[in-house]
Design an enzyme around this catalytic site. Sequence first.
Site, mmCIF file in Angstrom:
data_model
loop_
_atom_site.group_PDB
_atom_site.id
_atom_site.type_symbol
_atom_site.label_atom_id
_atom_site.label_comp_id
_atom_site.label_asym_id
_atom_site.label_seq_id
_atom_site.Cartn_x
_atom_site.Cartn_y
_atom_site.Cartn_z
ATOM 1 N N ARG A 218 0.845 -1.204 0.000
ATOM 2 C CA ARG A 218 0.000 0.000 0.000
ATOM 3 C C ARG A 218 0.882 1.257 0.000
ATOM 4 O O ARG A 218 0.606 2.221 -0.733
ATOM 5 C CB ARG A 218 -0.929 -0.009 1.212
ATOM 6 C CG ARG A 218 -2.037 -1.037 1.136
ATOM 7 C CD ARG A 218 -3.039 -0.856 2.258
ATOM 8 N NE ARG A 218 -2.607 -1.429 3.526
ATOM 9 C CZ ARG A 218 -2.868 -2.662 3.927
ATOM 10 N NH1 ARG A 218 -3.539 -3.482 3.152
ATOM 11 N NH2 ARG A 218 -2.467 -3.088 5.118
ATOM 12 N N PHE A 234 -11.288 -4.855 -6.410
ATOM 13 C CA PHE A 234 -11.390 -5.734 -5.233
ATOM 14 C C PHE A 234 -10.937 -4.939 -4.004
ATOM 15 O O PHE A 234 -10.096 -5.386 -3.222
ATOM 16 C CB PHE A 234 -10.543 -6.999 -5.406
ATOM 17 C CG PHE A 234 -10.793 -7.746 -6.685
ATOM 18 C CD1 PHE A 234 -11.881 -8.603 -6.803
ATOM 19 C CD2 PHE A 234 -9.940 -7.604 -7.766
ATOM 20 C CE1 PHE A 234 -12.113 -9.302 -7.982
ATOM 21 C CE2 PHE A 234 -10.162 -8.291 -8.950
ATOM 22 C CZ PHE A 234 -11.246 -9.145 -9.056
ATOM 23 N N ASP A 256 -15.855 -2.924 -5.343
ATOM 24 C CA ASP A 256 -15.993 -4.150 -4.567
ATOM 25 C C ASP A 256 -17.449 -4.607 -4.625
ATOM 26 O O ASP A 256 -18.350 -3.797 -4.848
ATOM 27 C CB ASP A 256 -15.561 -3.934 -3.112
ATOM 28 C CG ASP A 256 -15.208 -5.234 -2.407
ATOM 29 O OD1 ASP A 256 -14.021 -5.617 -2.439
ATOM 30 O OD2 ASP A 256 -16.115 -5.873 -1.834
ATOM 31 N N ASP A 306 -6.144 -6.614 -6.724
ATOM 32 C CA ASP A 306 -5.850 -7.413 -5.524
ATOM 33 C C ASP A 306 -7.002 -8.388 -5.286
ATOM 34 O O ASP A 306 -7.756 -8.255 -4.327
ATOM 35 C CB ASP A 306 -5.643 -6.493 -4.323
ATOM 36 C CG ASP A 306 -5.228 -7.249 -3.070
ATOM 37 O OD1 ASP A 306 -4.699 -8.372 -3.211
ATOM 38 O OD2 ASP A 306 -5.436 -6.728 -1.966
ATOM 39 N N CYS A 346 -2.753 -13.958 -4.291
ATOM 40 C CA CYS A 346 -2.582 -14.485 -2.935
ATOM 41 C C CYS A 346 -2.808 -15.993 -2.916
ATOM 42 O O CYS A 346 -2.980 -16.580 -1.846
ATOM 43 C CB CYS A 346 -3.517 -13.787 -1.952
ATOM 44 S SG CYS A 346 -5.276 -14.058 -2.287
#
Length: 402
Positions: A218, A234, A256, A306, A346
């Site tokens: 970030r 996201f 989102d 992300d 991830c």
Amino acid sequence: MTITVTLIAGREKSLQRRHPWVFSRAVDKVLGQPNAGDTVDIVSQKGEWLARGFYSPQSQIRARVWSFDKDEVIDEAFFLRRLTRAKDSRQPLIDEQGLTGYRLCAAESDGLPGVTIDVYDQVVVCQLLSTGAERWRKAIVAALNTLYPDACIYERSDVAVRKKEGLAERKGVLSGTLPEQPIVIEENATAGNPGVKILVDVENGHKTGFYLDQRDNRRIAARYCKDKRVLNCFSYTGTFGVYALKGGAAEVINVDMSESALALAEQNVTLNKLDLSRVKFEQADVFKLLRTYREQGQRFDVIVLDPPKFAESKAQLNGACRGYKDINMLAFQLLNAGGILLTFSCSGLMSQDLFQKVVADAALDAGRDAQILERLNQAADHPIGTAYPEGHYLKGLVVQAW
């Protein structure tokens, strides 16, 4: 009586290299009748002692290692030692960055398989995802009470992976009193300069409440955002967007599916005394919205991707690659010349090399030349055990497109 797990000949090599897992297909025989979570000694076919761990009769990972020290006893003191070591190792980072939110325990990488613990100010949130963690629940909570005597200990073991261990999902206060939600944490503070404040809902938020692992990324993202139009996909509670605004972004769009997450995202902007007029909040499916933006001829200077984990198993990896390629291709098509894409995976099963290949293929299909400017990883309080490469799950790239 000591319960002993004997391995098939040749299957001891991973344990000799201190990898903490024993798969069911590596087990030759079990001496004794262990219950789920019971402590077992693991030995080679020749009877050589290898490790001490716990037994998981319903999991494909039949045993996980607590210790490679034959003299180490697995008792209440063991968990206090491990968690004290974890806290001490993170203290310099906590002090340096003014953290009130950080990961205390990263499961296998901290020598406690199936134990994930995050600290959010005065709330310590734990996920106990293995039979061993479940068996030693009281000892883990007691250790946390010793290390954080004024904190509320809250459990977020409400995840489907517990079913693989034969465990039901659990959630709730383990000790103390949970303060009113959401709570505020702060990160990336420096001497004389306040950090970024973030609202965290430990009861209903994703994972344990928040994504602490993206903290460094970030901060890095903010460097690319001055006077730029930024699309944060996201976005969850909008923290990449907050950093973009602090970095001087002209406009930020947070996207989102969750209405409640976007509500917190708006509150995070206000909490950090940033200009709400420069932010938009879109409740939408990112894949569909990116296609809509493409049809509209929209363009952005910076895009953050992300997404959630796309692959939970090896069988899902090919599908995950298609998903990552699709969404990165769309992002490349929406970038202005010289624009920046910060893209992440991830999915632990997605290797760094494979992820880079997928992003390269996406740029090719989008007809864009692209350069990798930076490689990004999980924050330092999410360490990777040298014998446990699976601990490296978060991969990211900063890519410039032309």
